[in-house]
Structure formats: C-alpha cells, structure tokens
Design a protein around this motif. Structure first.
Motif, PDB file in Angstrom:
ATOM      1  N   LEU A 157       0.825  -1.352   0.305  1.00  0.00           N
ATOM      2  CA  LEU A 157       0.165  -0.066  -0.303  1.00  0.00           C
ATOM      3  C   LEU A 157       0.865   1.188  -0.040  1.00  0.00           C
ATOM      4  O   LEU A 157       1.475   1.558   0.960  1.00  0.00           O
ATOM      5  N   MET A 158       0.975   1.900  -1.099  1.00  0.00           N
ATOM      6  CA  MET A 158       2.009   3.048  -1.341  1.00  0.00           C
ATOM      7  C   MET A 158       1.446   4.098  -1.088  1.00  0.00           C
ATOM      8  O   MET A 158       0.688   4.733  -1.659  1.00  0.00           O
ATOM      9  N   ILE A 159       2.314   4.962   0.062  1.00  0.00           N
ATOM     10  CA  ILE A 159       1.765   6.250   0.496  1.00  0.00           C
ATOM     11  C   ILE A 159       2.647   7.220  -0.060  1.00  0.00           C
ATOM     12  O   ILE A 159       3.675   7.340   0.596  1.00  0.00           O
ATOM     13  N   PRO A 160       2.255   8.050  -0.743  1.00  0.00           N
ATOM     14  CA  PRO A 160       3.231   9.268  -1.191  1.00  0.00           C
ATOM     15  C   PRO A 160       3.113  10.471  -0.377  1.00  0.00           C
ATOM     16  O   PRO A 160       2.052  11.334  -0.514  1.00  0.00           O
ATOM     17  N   ILE A 179       5.816   4.003   2.424  1.00  0.00           N
ATOM     18  CA  ILE A 179       5.604   5.155   2.477  1.00  0.00           C
ATOM     19  C   ILE A 179       7.048   5.932   2.052  1.00  0.00           C
ATOM     20  O   ILE A 179       8.070   5.863   2.379  1.00  0.00           O
ATOM     21  N   ALA A 180       6.433   6.778   0.884  1.00  0.00           N
ATOM     22  CA  ALA A 180       7.563   7.325  -0.103  1.00  0.00           C
ATOM     23  C   ALA A 180       7.714   8.844   0.368  1.00  0.00           C
ATOM     24  O   ALA A 180       6.696   9.506   0.680  1.00  0.00           O
ATOM     25  N   THR A 215      -0.940  -0.730  -4.299  1.00  0.00           N
ATOM     26  CA  THR A 215      -2.001  -0.061  -4.265  1.00  0.00           C
ATOM     27  C   THR A 215      -1.731   1.354  -3.945  1.00  0.00           C
ATOM     28  O   THR A 215      -0.878   1.753  -2.938  1.00  0.00           O
ATOM     29  N   ILE A 216      -2.245   2.225  -4.666  1.00  0.00           N
ATOM     30  CA  ILE A 216      -2.347   3.864  -4.215  1.00  0.00           C
ATOM     31  C   ILE A 216      -3.057   4.074  -2.987  1.00  0.00           C
ATOM     32  O   ILE A 216      -4.049   3.881  -2.947  1.00  0.00           O
TER      33      ILE A 216
END
Length: 312
Positions: A8-11, A54-55, A127-128
C-alpha cells in the motif's frame, strides 16, 4: 502456488508544487490526519497481509516527525518500509523529460529497501494509498482474491465516499473518470527493474488514464473514502463529483465499514487562511489551483504564492 507481496504505497512528500513539501507545520497536520483516520482504517483491514510503502523525499530521512511516525506505525503492529527517493509515479507538475527522470530515480532509489521485502515472491501488488484517504475494511482481502480470478493488470474503484473530517459530514462520491484508488499487478522481475517498471505502466501521466495503459477492471462497489481536512492538494468537499449527503444513520454504517466508528472529528490548529479558502466557491478554488500550476501562465509565480498562502 504463486506468491505475492502487496504494497500500500503512500506518497507522503515529494508530490506537486513547491517540491512536494510545505513545511513542518503542513507535515504535522498531515501526519495527524494519517494517524487519526488512515491508521485505524488500516488496522481494521480483515486481511493484514500487506506492507505500507511510505515514500518520502531524501530531505525527510532525518526529520524527527518522520522518525516518530515510523515508530508509531511499528507500535501498532503494521508492517512498513520507508523509502526516501521521491514519489514512484508520474508527477505532471514537471515537464515530461524531468518528470520521467524523477520517476526513474524514485523507482530505482526505492528498490534497495523494497527487494528485501519482496524476496523471491512471484508478483507485486501496488495499491495507491493516499495519506488522508481510506479503504473499506475488506479491501485487502477482496483485491487479492480478485487478482487470483482475473487476468487484468489493474483493479480499481470508480465510486466511493467523501468526508469532511472536521465537520463529520459524509457524502457519496461519483467521479466521471478513474480516481486514484487502484491496484496494479506487476511480475516481480518487472516491478524491480526501473525501466521495465516505467514501460509496463505506460507510464500513465495521471490516474484517470491508467485504463489507457493497462487492462483495467472495475470493482463495482463504493470502496474508498476521500478525506477532506483543509490541507488537501486538490480535492474539496464541495467537489462537483460529490453526490448525496448521507444522514446520521447512513454515516454510522459507512464509517463502521471503513474502521472509523470510534474516530472523532478532526481538530487542527486554527488557520484563518485555510478557513477563508474553505469558504471560497469551488470554481474559484479550482481556478486558483490551475493558475498556480499552469506551466505557460506568465503570472504563475504570483498565483502560486496566493494559492500556497491560502492552503498553508
């Protein structure tokens, strides 16, 4: 049996105007929203087989607020990996050549940490997961099951809900285009190679075009909740995509489905600028944002300053 890693990618920082960072005050408000709404929703997921990716920008590596958040997430039993090479999807605030190079650098710079998590698994789901929005509590369980039974490359929702976290109001949300609530399935060998990763995704230059680049499958339920708190980059509660405002009984039922039954209304430090911005008609807010970001607009710096002051 094929094995999959689900990110789950968190920008969190690095996206959009002003280098994707508006100061520690802005960051602390976003972390507060993340802790109060997104974390409970993640903890409520009926399938915990996922990793928060987390990016951040490189500049956040030693930020004490970021370090505290990392400990906070770990203490709540959620698996996470922090990367510091920028946001791993196209940022349309830059010219194409710069955006492409930034994206390649972000993907390449993240892989040292991510490959350790992926291991020898066959596939990666990405996943965004915006830092202020939530998914239905069965999302992870259902999305992984759906990918096992379909041959599409990306699955996403077209409809969801929108909530004013400060007032507690909840409404249906009906975008005309594909919103940024989708999951891409990558073969591991493609996901971990920056150039193959880029080519595989198009790259799509905005979320509404993901279906032009990859085989898209729609999930026909309201599976996401957009959170409005006054510091959003683009979305506001009076958005034209907003549908029916839910009554109190309907609101209770929906919040339960998103793991937010016990979440209080959001309280942030008072900001006169934010209060003024929230009162502006949607068309004016949208026009200000457009003038602040339009590359060809001669007065862009002037409107960017106004927009940034009001959104701070």
């Amino acid at each position: 049996m094929q094995k999959t890693t689900h990110f789950l990618m968190i920008p969190f920082t690095g996206l959009g105007l002003y280098g994707g960072f508006r100061g520690n005050h802005w960051l602390c408000n976003r972390i507060k929203v993340f802790k109060q709404f997104v974390i409970p929703s993640l903890i409520a997921q009926t399938n915990q087989d996922f990793v928060l990716w987390i990016a951040w920008r490189w500049e956040e590596r030693d930020n004490p607020h970021v370090k505290e958040l990392k400990s906070y997430i770990k203490d709540r039993g959620l698996k996470s990996v922090f990367t510091y090479s920028g946001v791993p999807f196209w940022d349309d605030k830059y010219p194409d050549d710069i955006a492409r190079n930034r994206l390649i650098a972000a993907i390449h710079g993240s892989m040292g940490e991510l490959t350790n998590v992926i291991g020898e698994n066959d596939y990666v789901l990405m996943t965004i997961q915006p830092s202020d929005d939530c998914y239905h509590k069965d999302f992870v369980k259902n999305i992984q099951s759906l990918f096992d039974t379909t041959d599409v490359q990306v699955l996403g929702f077209r409809k969801g809900y929108i909530m004013d976290y400060i007032k507690g109001e909840l409404a249906e949300y009906n975008p005309f285009t594909i919103p940024p609530f989708f999951t891409i399935k990558f073969p591991r060998i493609i996901f971990t190679d920056p150039l193959k990763h880029l080519e595989y995704t198009g790259p799509y230059k905005s979320h509404e075009y993901i279906g032009d680049k990859l085989k898209f499958g729609e999930i026909g339920v309201r599976g996401f909740l957009v959170g409005i708190h006054g510091a959003n980059i683009s979305t506001v509660f009076d958005h034209p995509f907003r549908g029916k405002i839910l009554n109190s009984v309907e609101t209770v039922d929906v919040l339960k489905d998103f793991g937010l039954s016990n979440t209080a209304k959001l309280v942030l430090p008072f900001s006169l600028r934010s209060a003024i911005f929230r009162k502006l008609p949607y068309k004016i807010k949208r026009k200000l944002r457009y003038l602040a970001s339009e590359k060809r607009w001669i007065f862009k710096p002037f409107f960017a300053i106004i927009y940034n002051i009001l959104r701070a």
